[in-house]
Scaffold this motif. Sequence first.
Motif, PDB file in Angstrom:
ATOM      1  N   VAL A 288       0.877  -1.159   0.000  1.00 38.64           N
ATOM      2  CA  VAL A 288       0.000   0.000   0.000  1.00 38.64           C
ATOM      3  C   VAL A 288       0.920   1.216   0.000  1.00 38.64           C
ATOM      4  CG1 VAL A 288      -1.825   1.262   1.191  1.00 38.64           C
ATOM      5  CG2 VAL A 288      -1.744  -1.242   1.336  1.00 38.64           C
ATOM      6  N   VAL A 289       0.717   2.104  -0.965  1.00 45.98           N
ATOM      7  CA  VAL A 289       1.551   3.301  -1.084  1.00 45.98           C
ATOM      8  C   VAL A 289       0.915   4.427  -0.279  1.00 45.98           C
ATOM      9  CG1 VAL A 289       2.467   5.028  -2.677  1.00 45.98           C
ATOM     10  CG2 VAL A 289       2.440   2.612  -3.325  1.00 45.98           C
ATOM     11  N   CYS A 290       1.719   5.095   0.531  1.00 44.56           N
ATOM     12  CA  CYS A 290       1.216   6.101   1.458  1.00 44.56           C
ATOM     13  C   CYS A 290       1.940   7.436   1.252  1.00 44.56           C
ATOM     14  CB  CYS A 290       1.446   5.654   2.907  1.00 44.56           C
ATOM     15  SG  CYS A 290       0.885   3.968   3.258  1.00 44.56           S
ATOM     16  N   TYR A 291       1.197   8.504   1.413  1.00 49.80           N
ATOM     17  CA  TYR A 291       1.859   9.818   1.361  1.00 49.80           C
ATOM     18  C   TYR A 291       1.011  10.857   2.076  1.00 49.80           C
ATOM     19  CZ  TYR A 291       4.066  14.099   0.015  1.00 49.80           C
ATOM     20  OH  TYR A 291       4.699  15.313   0.089  1.00 49.80           O
ATOM     21  N   LYS A 292       1.690  11.649   2.912  1.00 47.40           N
ATOM     22  CA  LYS A 292       1.036  12.790   3.553  1.00 47.40           C
ATOM     23  C   LYS A 292       2.075  13.878   3.763  1.00 47.40           C
ATOM     24  CE  LYS A 292      -2.234  13.998   7.174  1.00 47.40           C
ATOM     25  NZ  LYS A 292      -3.031  13.498   8.326  1.00 47.40           N
ATOM     26  N   GLY A 293       1.874  15.015   3.116  1.00 49.80           N
ATOM     27  CA  GLY A 293       2.786  16.149   3.252  1.00 49.80           C
ATOM     28  C   GLY A 293       2.086  17.306   3.928  1.00 49.80           C
ATOM     29  N   SER A 294       2.764  18.433   4.017  1.00 51.03           N
ATOM     30  CA  SER A 294       2.137  19.615   4.610  1.00 51.03           C
ATOM     31  C   SER A 294       0.963  20.034   3.729  1.00 51.03           C
ATOM     32  CB  SER A 294       3.142  20.764   4.724  1.00 51.03           C
ATOM     33  OG  SER A 294       3.366  21.362   3.461  1.00 51.03           O
ATOM     34  N   PRO A 295      -0.139  20.504   4.317  1.00 53.50           N
ATOM     35  CA  PRO A 295      -1.330  20.851   3.526  1.00 53.50           C
ATOM     36  C   PRO A 295      -1.041  21.876   2.428  1.00 53.50           C
ATOM     37  CG  PRO A 295      -1.870  20.771   5.856  1.00 53.50           C
ATOM     38  CD  PRO A 295      -0.378  20.637   5.762  1.00 53.50           C
ATOM     39  N   LYS A 323      -2.577   0.399  -4.450  1.00 53.57           N
ATOM     40  CA  LYS A 323      -3.457   1.409  -3.857  1.00 53.57           C
ATOM     41  C   LYS A 323      -2.620   2.558  -3.312  1.00 53.57           C
ATOM     42  CE  LYS A 323      -7.355   3.124  -2.333  1.00 53.57           C
ATOM     43  NZ  LYS A 323      -8.401   3.590  -3.279  1.00 53.57           N
ATOM     44  N   GLU A 324      -3.038   3.778  -3.628  1.00 49.49           N
ATOM     45  CA  GLU A 324      -2.369   4.975  -3.135  1.00 49.49           C
ATOM     46  C   GLU A 324      -3.274   5.679  -2.123  1.00 49.49           C
ATOM     47  OE1 GLU A 324       0.074   5.938  -7.280  1.00 49.49           O
ATOM     48  OE2 GLU A 324      -1.471   7.330  -6.589  1.00 49.49           O
ATOM     49  N   LEU A 325      -2.788   5.824  -0.896  1.00 47.69           N
ATOM     50  CA  LEU A 325      -3.518   6.545   0.143  1.00 47.69           C
ATOM     51  C   LEU A 325      -2.806   7.879   0.363  1.00 47.69           C
ATOM     52  CD1 LEU A 325      -4.209   3.649   2.680  1.00 47.69           C
ATOM     53  CD2 LEU A 325      -5.747   4.555   0.922  1.00 47.69           C
ATOM     54  N   ILE A 326      -3.439   8.960  -0.084  1.00 43.10           N
ATOM     55  CA  ILE A 326      -2.799  10.270  -0.098  1.00 43.10           C
ATOM     56  C   ILE A 326      -3.556  11.240   0.806  1.00 43.10           C
ATOM     57  CG2 ILE A 326      -2.000  12.150  -1.583  1.00 43.10           C
ATOM     58  CD1 ILE A 326      -2.273  10.188  -3.957  1.00 43.10           C
ATOM     59  N   GLN A 327      -2.804  12.001   1.598  1.00 43.28           N
ATOM     60  CA  GLN A 327      -3.331  13.035   2.483  1.00 43.28           C
ATOM     61  C   GLN A 327      -4.440  12.486   3.382  1.00 43.28           C
ATOM     62  OE1 GLN A 327      -0.550  15.016   2.113  1.00 43.28           O
ATOM     63  NE2 GLN A 327      -1.896  16.716   2.587  1.00 43.28           N
ATOM     64  N   ALA A 328      -5.669  12.983   3.266  1.00 42.00           N
ATOM     65  CA  ALA A 328      -6.750  12.575   4.175  1.00 42.00           C
ATOM     66  C   ALA A 328      -7.074  11.091   4.065  1.00 42.00           C
ATOM     67  CB  ALA A 328      -8.002  13.413   3.906  1.00 42.00           C
ATOM     68  N   GLU A 329      -6.833  10.508   2.884  1.00 45.43           N
ATOM     69  CA  GLU A 329      -7.106   9.071   2.709  1.00 45.43           C
ATOM     70  C   GLU A 329      -6.095   8.204   3.457  1.00 45.43           C
ATOM     71  OE1 GLU A 329      -7.295   8.196  -1.434  1.00 45.43           O
ATOM     72  OE2 GLU A 329      -9.289   9.081  -1.670  1.00 45.43           O
ATOM     73  N   PHE A 330      -4.960   8.782   3.819  1.00 47.79           N
ATOM     74  CA  PHE A 330      -3.953   8.064   4.598  1.00 47.79           C
ATOM     75  C   PHE A 330      -4.382   8.106   6.070  1.00 47.79           C
ATOM     76  CE2 PHE A 330       0.195   8.358   6.973  1.00 47.79           C
ATOM     77  CZ  PHE A 330       0.527   7.024   6.849  1.00 47.79           C
ATOM     78  N   ASN A 331      -5.230   7.155   6.434  1.00 53.07           N
ATOM     79  CA  ASN A 331      -5.751   7.091   7.803  1.00 53.07           C
ATOM     80  C   ASN A 331      -5.850   5.634   8.243  1.00 53.07           C
ATOM     81  OD1 ASN A 331      -8.434   6.010   7.049  1.00 53.07           O
ATOM     82  ND2 ASN A 331      -8.770   8.049   6.156  1.00 53.07           N
ATOM     83  N   ILE A 332      -6.048   5.429   9.505  1.00 52.40           N
ATOM     84  CA  ILE A 332      -6.006   4.087  10.098  1.00 52.40           C
ATOM     85  C   ILE A 332      -7.026   3.154   9.448  1.00 52.40           C
ATOM     86  CG2 ILE A 332      -6.359   2.784  12.238  1.00 52.40           C
ATOM     87  CD1 ILE A 332      -5.368   5.342  13.716  1.00 52.40           C
ATOM     88  N   LYS A 333      -8.243   3.621   9.259  1.00 56.28           N
ATOM     89  CA  LYS A 333      -9.306   2.779   8.700  1.00 56.28           C
ATOM     90  C   LYS A 333      -8.943   2.304   7.285  1.00 56.28           C
ATOM     91  CE  LYS A 333     -14.220   2.753   7.509  1.00 56.28           C
ATOM     92  NZ  LYS A 333     -15.475   3.558   7.448  1.00 56.28           N
TER      93      LYS A 333
END
Length: 370
Positions: A288-295, A323-333
Amino acid sequence: MKFYIIAGEASGDLHGSNLMKALKREKENMDFRVWGGDLMQQAGGALVKHYRDLAFMGFVEVVQNLRTILNNIEFCKKDILKYQPDVLVLIDYPGFNLRIAKWAKENNIRVFYYISPQIWAWNSRRVHGIKATVDRMFVILPFEKDFYKKYDYKVDFVGHPLLDVVHNRKKNPDFYHINNLKNKSIIALLPGSRRQEIEGMLETMLEMIPLFPDYQFVIAGAPSMSQSYYDEIIISINEKKVLKGQKPILGIPVISGQTYDLLLEAKAALVTSGTATLETALFKVPQVVCYKGSPISYQIAKRIVNVKYISLVNLIMDAPVVKELIQAEFNIKNIEIELNKILKGEDRKKQIQNYNILAAQLGSAGASEK
């Protein structure tokens, strides 16, 4: 022959070191002065600057560190002039290297670029500057040759250097023992190689540990970061948990310098977007590809980046293979849902099948020699 080589991150250090080894096999009396890391230094380069002091990601972060970046550019120019290389070799790292390329051309220094900047993703107009300043461009992604051809610029496609890294790589039979791991299947966590990435990604990734008790989670430590750095992050995460009345996370292995050995053992992986997504795919590990940067940085990027995907796997395949989970989609659920999909069943099989197609598209091994 004298080479001045500039790489600004861990992947560039890896590919630069293999390029140096290949050059040495071609000819004796090769001399290297480098911006890179431990691997380029071990390959015989005189290390000028380590990439850990150069890695600023995100628009806001670059602005905040602009003075340091500009000082590094001026220092680099003076150092190149003093060294007087036969060839300047630039490896990716476009914000810095394209400035150096323009200056080098003005000073009659031969410029080779190995691993094209991803201008096809965010600023295709820069191709005109590359045509004017870069004597030879060596690209590693199959679609890049066609991209440059549209601008009447001939480049050399050499295949992807990661194929050499994974080629004939064997499992270490003592991996579990030497790293004091449990007799459980592994889920690898690859939170990135820069401080900003690690600190933004790792806390959420670690929330998976109590949700998957049948697996052990192992962190792939970045080569430029110390064990104490990860210890401090984990302590900080646990302090927050205790304040919330939650159980702390204990006994999380951090394994540095063995990422490929870890991937050879892993059942699945959570991977921060970057070169690691392709490495994970070539080792046939569902991810699972994950990314979260500054807003602010993310909102700016959304407006100027011209690609459908952020992972190299999906970009090369031009399809949502991982699957790419980016920003808000990068969450525990969401992570829990997607991780369950790739641990068992059809989603896992399909991803591995697509990895085989991906590897075939990347060309043959031997990029460094080519």
